[in-house]
Scaffold this motif. Structure first.
Motif, short mmCIF file in Angstrom:
data_model
loop_
_atom_site.label_atom_id
_atom_site.label_comp_id
_atom_site.label_asym_id
_atom_site.label_seq_id
_atom_site.Cartn_x
_atom_site.Cartn_y
_atom_site.Cartn_z
N ALA A 42 0.83 -1.21 0.00
CA ALA A 42 0.00 0.00 0.00
C ALA A 42 0.87 1.26 0.00
CB ALA A 42 -0.94 -0.01 1.21
N TYR A 43 1.90 1.26 0.81
CA TYR A 43 2.83 2.40 0.85
C TYR A 43 3.48 2.59 -0.53
CZ TYR A 43 6.85 5.28 2.05
OH TYR A 43 7.79 6.27 2.08
N GLY A 44 3.89 1.49 -1.14
CA GLY A 44 4.49 1.57 -2.47
C GLY A 44 3.53 2.13 -3.51
N LEU A 45 2.26 1.74 -3.43
CA LEU A 45 1.26 2.29 -4.34
C LEU A 45 1.14 3.80 -4.16
CD1 LEU A 45 -1.66 -0.31 -4.14
CD2 LEU A 45 -0.24 0.18 -6.13
N MET A 46 1.08 4.23 -2.92
CA MET A 46 0.90 5.66 -2.64
C MET A 46 2.11 6.50 -3.05
SD MET A 46 -2.14 6.25 -1.77
CE MET A 46 -2.06 7.91 -1.09
N LYS A 47 3.26 5.88 -3.22
CA LYS A 47 4.43 6.63 -3.69
C LYS A 47 4.23 7.12 -5.13
CE LYS A 47 8.47 4.82 -2.73
NZ LYS A 47 9.56 3.90 -2.38
N TYR A 48 3.36 6.46 -5.87
CA TYR A 48 3.05 6.89 -7.24
C TYR A 48 2.02 8.02 -7.27
CZ TYR A 48 5.39 2.80 -9.15
OH TYR A 48 6.31 1.86 -9.49
N TYR A 49 1.27 8.18 -6.21
CA TYR A 49 0.14 9.11 -6.18
C TYR A 49 0.60 10.54 -5.98
CZ TYR A 49 -4.39 11.05 -4.82
OH TYR A 49 -5.53 11.80 -4.75
N SER A 50 0.11 11.43 -6.84
CA SER A 50 0.45 12.85 -6.72
C SER A 50 -0.79 13.72 -6.52
CB SER A 50 1.21 13.32 -7.97
OG SER A 50 0.41 13.15 -9.12
N GLY A 51 -1.96 13.11 -6.41
CA GLY A 51 -3.20 13.86 -6.27
C GLY A 51 -3.34 14.59 -4.95
N ASN A 52 -2.50 14.30 -3.99
CA ASN A 52 -2.55 15.00 -2.71
C ASN A 52 -1.50 16.11 -2.62
OD1 ASN A 52 -0.44 13.21 -2.62
ND2 ASN A 52 -0.94 12.34 -0.62
N ILE A 53 -0.91 16.46 -3.76
CA ILE A 53 0.05 17.56 -3.83
C ILE A 53 -0.70 18.79 -4.34
CG2 ILE A 53 2.13 18.43 -4.98
CD1 ILE A 53 3.05 15.48 -5.18
N THR A 54 -0.47 19.94 -3.74
CA THR A 54 -1.12 21.18 -4.14
C THR A 54 -0.97 21.40 -5.64
OG1 THR A 54 -0.69 22.15 -1.97
CG2 THR A 54 -1.18 23.69 -3.77
N GLY A 55 -2.10 21.70 -6.28
CA GLY A 55 -2.12 21.96 -7.71
C GLY A 55 -2.43 20.74 -8.57
N GLN A 56 -2.44 19.56 -7.97
CA GLN A 56 -2.74 18.33 -8.71
C GLN A 56 -4.20 17.94 -8.46
OE1 GLN A 56 -0.43 16.82 -10.77
NE2 GLN A 56 0.76 18.63 -10.25
N ALA A 57 -4.78 17.18 -9.40
CA ALA A 57 -6.16 16.73 -9.26
C ALA A 57 -6.23 15.48 -8.39
CB ALA A 57 -6.77 16.46 -10.63
N PRO A 58 -6.96 15.52 -7.28
CA PRO A 58 -7.13 14.32 -6.47
C PRO A 58 -7.75 13.18 -7.28
CG PRO A 58 -7.84 16.23 -5.24
CD PRO A 58 -7.60 16.69 -6.66
N GLY A 59 -7.25 11.99 -7.04
CA GLY A 59 -7.79 10.82 -7.71
C GLY A 59 -7.05 10.43 -8.97
N ASN A 60 -6.10 11.24 -9.41
CA ASN A 60 -5.33 10.93 -10.61
C ASN A 60 -3.92 10.49 -10.26
OD1 ASN A 60 -7.30 11.55 -12.50
ND2 ASN A 60 -6.67 13.67 -12.70
N LEU A 61 -3.37 9.68 -11.12
CA LEU A 61 -1.95 9.36 -11.06
C LEU A 61 -1.26 10.19 -12.14
CD1 LEU A 61 -2.19 5.48 -10.73
CD2 LEU A 61 -1.35 7.06 -8.99
#
Length: 122
Positions: A42-61
């Protein structure tokens, strides 16, 4: 404790595949080992996720990943939370799914995906 259901069996398959690729250690007779390994995945999956970074769209990779791949990732995180009781990524998952729900209450067709999403992605 891992339940014996189709969901848990598919989750174990994902873990087995991840172990082969990432050389994780798993003792299938140990509940804590299964949860620890699932946590690493799960941690490894979340390392790909950028939707929780300011300016990025939540829910997208980020590119080159498609919308449906992000959906698959979050479905795995839902299963992970359900099967392990670990709620670490629940807030990000709820935010991502809510953001990508779209304007209609009956469709996951967000405005930011109308050029690439098909009916099969919903």
């Amino acid at each position: 404790m891992v339940r014996n259901s189709p969901r848990s069996l598919s989750w174990l398959w994902l873990l087995a595949f991840s172990i082969t690729c990432n050389a994780l250690t798993l003792d299938i007779t140990s509940s804590s080992s299964i949860k620890d390994t699932a946590s690493s995945v799960a941690y490894g999956l979340m390392k790909y996720y950028s939707g929780n970074i300011t300016g990025q769209a939540p829910g997208n990779l980020p590119n080159p990943y498609y919308w449906w791949e992000a959906g698959a990732m979050f479905m795995h995180l839902v299963d992970y939370s359900f099967l392990t009781g670990d709620t670490t990524y629940d807030a990000e998952t709820v935010q991502a799914m809510s953001w990508q729900a779209g304007q209609s209450s009956t469709s996951f067709l967000p405005a930011n995906q109308t050029t690439s999403e098909g009916n099969d992605d919903q």
